[in-house]
Design a protein around this motif. Structure first.
Motif, PDB file in Angstrom:
ATOM      1  N   UNK A  68       0.769  -1.320  -0.087  1.00  0.00           N
ATOM      2  CA  UNK A  68      -0.029   0.097  -0.206  1.00  0.00           C
ATOM      3  C   UNK A  68       1.018   1.156  -0.067  1.00  0.00           C
ATOM      4  N   UNK A  69      -0.031   2.156  -0.263  1.00  0.00           N
ATOM      5  CA  UNK A  69       1.005   3.865  -0.108  1.00  0.00           C
ATOM      6  C   UNK A  69       1.052   4.471   1.057  1.00  0.00           C
ATOM      7  N   UNK A  70       0.082   4.107   1.966  1.00  0.00           N
ATOM      8  CA  UNK A  70      -0.051   4.768   3.158  1.00  0.00           C
ATOM      9  C   UNK A  70      -1.077   4.024   4.014  1.00  0.00           C
ATOM     10  N   UNK A  71      -0.940   4.067   5.521  1.00  0.00           N
ATOM     11  CA  UNK A  71      -1.750   3.368   6.203  1.00  0.00           C
ATOM     12  C   UNK A  71      -2.426   4.312   7.346  1.00  0.00           C
ATOM     13  N   UNK A  72      -3.774   3.877   7.546  1.00  0.00           N
ATOM     14  CA  UNK A  72      -4.815   4.744   8.283  1.00  0.00           C
ATOM     15  C   UNK A  72      -5.248   3.594   9.086  1.00  0.00           C
ATOM     16  N   UNK A  73      -6.160   3.808  10.201  1.00  0.00           N
ATOM     17  CA  UNK A  73      -6.809   2.751  10.996  1.00  0.00           C
ATOM     18  C   UNK A  73      -8.394   3.363  11.340  1.00  0.00           C
ATOM     19  N   UNK A  74      -9.230   2.288  11.516  1.00  0.00           N
ATOM     20  CA  UNK A  74     -10.605   2.797  11.742  1.00  0.00           C
ATOM     21  C   UNK A  74     -11.127   2.437  13.253  1.00  0.00           C
TER      22      UNK A  74
END
Length: 358
Positions: A68-74
């Protein structure tokens, strides 16, 4: 940094309904989402790809991040080791610092009060001696909360007398906890602030929130806050986001205490898109979900203006069984999360009931 172009992939740690709505918002912008979750969830149904594995498997998390190119979270209980493993490969937005603060109620309250922002009186508890000290500091009544985990009313017990505190601590398995003093609030509001990679912040209108059994029931916009108090609420949320070096949407829950010199008291923060912001999906041109995606992808932020008044109502458990009637209501937008089992206390969806802006 240049903005990620359409066709890029955003990794999301967590596969629940917030990840689902983030994935749908990303698709609108031509961006893809890859979900990493320990269990299959509704986000996997609508994302471009998904990986199911333990969050504790840092090697697998790194492999996921490599795609992936960037990671976030939910969700805010992503293990810090997983966030750090991803960060070793690609940018993680918001950064792990926000997770660390939000995952520990003592750390959270210490951090916010350190910014000069009011919070409820609090005292740490980890053994019988600190339990007695907490009673002396806070008083006989309050709310006992575990420092870690717990949401939607879980991991907390209302204390009405000093004699109830030790049994309550025992019922929480004597987990490290915080005793919070009661705040005589008139109502609860929340602020949804989005902060861009370059530091720009924008804030949505502030909803009035009501709860049932510790779970958010409704969010209504506009709220009864005065213009002056609303401006202060926005200032508080922006200060917290800036102090965290935050990127994305941050939810800041507050009590309104009308008789106090400082009437806004921060209850807690959520380093993610927030349930009380689901109304933005239909009452704003750019929802909280799209603005979170824009921020973590390095895009310009979208407008946070709303075009309608709205009441968001959560559909909990069997509430969602009325989907045909809800779908037939005029001026109502129905959102279902694709969950198979309508268990009591489980968020199955929400509805946004709109009317012209007053």
């Amino acid at each position: 940094m240049t903005a990620l172009p359409p066709g890029s992939t955003i990794g999301i740690l967590g596969g629940g309904q917030l990840g689902r709505m983030l994935s749908l918002a990303a698709a609108r912008l031509g961006l893809k989402c890859h979900i990493y979750s320990d269990v299959p969830g509704g986000a996997c149904d609508v994302s471009a790809a998904s990986t199911i594995g333990p969050f504790e498997d840092v090697e697998r998390v790194r492999a996921f991040a490599n795609g992936v190119d960037v990671v976030t979270y939910e969700f805010e209980n992503v293990p810090l080791a997983a966030a750090h493993a991803a960060e070793a490969v690609v940018p993680v937005r918001p950064g792990p610092k926000a997770l660390a603060v939000a995952q520990d109620r003592l750390e959270e309250k210490t951090f916010i009060s350190g910014l000069g922002i009011p919070v409820a009186p609090f005292a740490p508890i980890h053994d019988d001696a600190s339990l007695e000290a907490a009673v002396r500091a806070i008083g006989d009544a309050g709310i006992l909360k575990t420092r870690h985990l717990g949401y939607d009313g879980k991991g907390q017990i209302r204390i009405r007398s000093a004699g109830e505190l030790k049994p309550a601590f025992t019922s929480l398995q004597r987990a490290p906890s915080v005793l919070e003093g009661l705040v005589p609030f008139a109502y609860e509001v929340s602020v949804l602030v989005v902060r861009a990679l370059q530091g720009e912040t924008r804030v949505y209108d502030i909803p009035l929130n009501t709860h049932k059994d510790g779970i958010l029931d409704t969010s209504t916009v506009p709220s009864p806050l005065s213009a002056r108090d609303a401006a202060r609420a926005r200032e508080i949320a922006g200060a917290i986001a800036t102090a965290l070096g935050y990127v994305g949407v941050l939810g800041v829950e507050m009590f309104y205490v009308p008789e106090a010199a400082e009437p806004l008291v921060v209850n807690e923060i959520a380093p993610r898109v927030h349930n009380s912001g689901h109304w933005t999906m239909d009452a704003c041109l750019v929802s909280q979900f799209e603005n979170h995606i824009r921020a973590v992808a390095g895009w310009p932020l979208g407008s946070t203006d709303r075009h309608s008044d709205v009441v968001m109502t959560n559909l909990i458990g069997a509430d969602a069984d009325r989907w045909t009637a809800l779908a037939a209501e005029p001026a109502t937008a129905l959102h279902l999360y694709g969950k198979p089992d309508a268990r009591p206390g489980r968020k199955m969806g929400h509805v946004n009931r709109l009317k012209p802006r007053s």
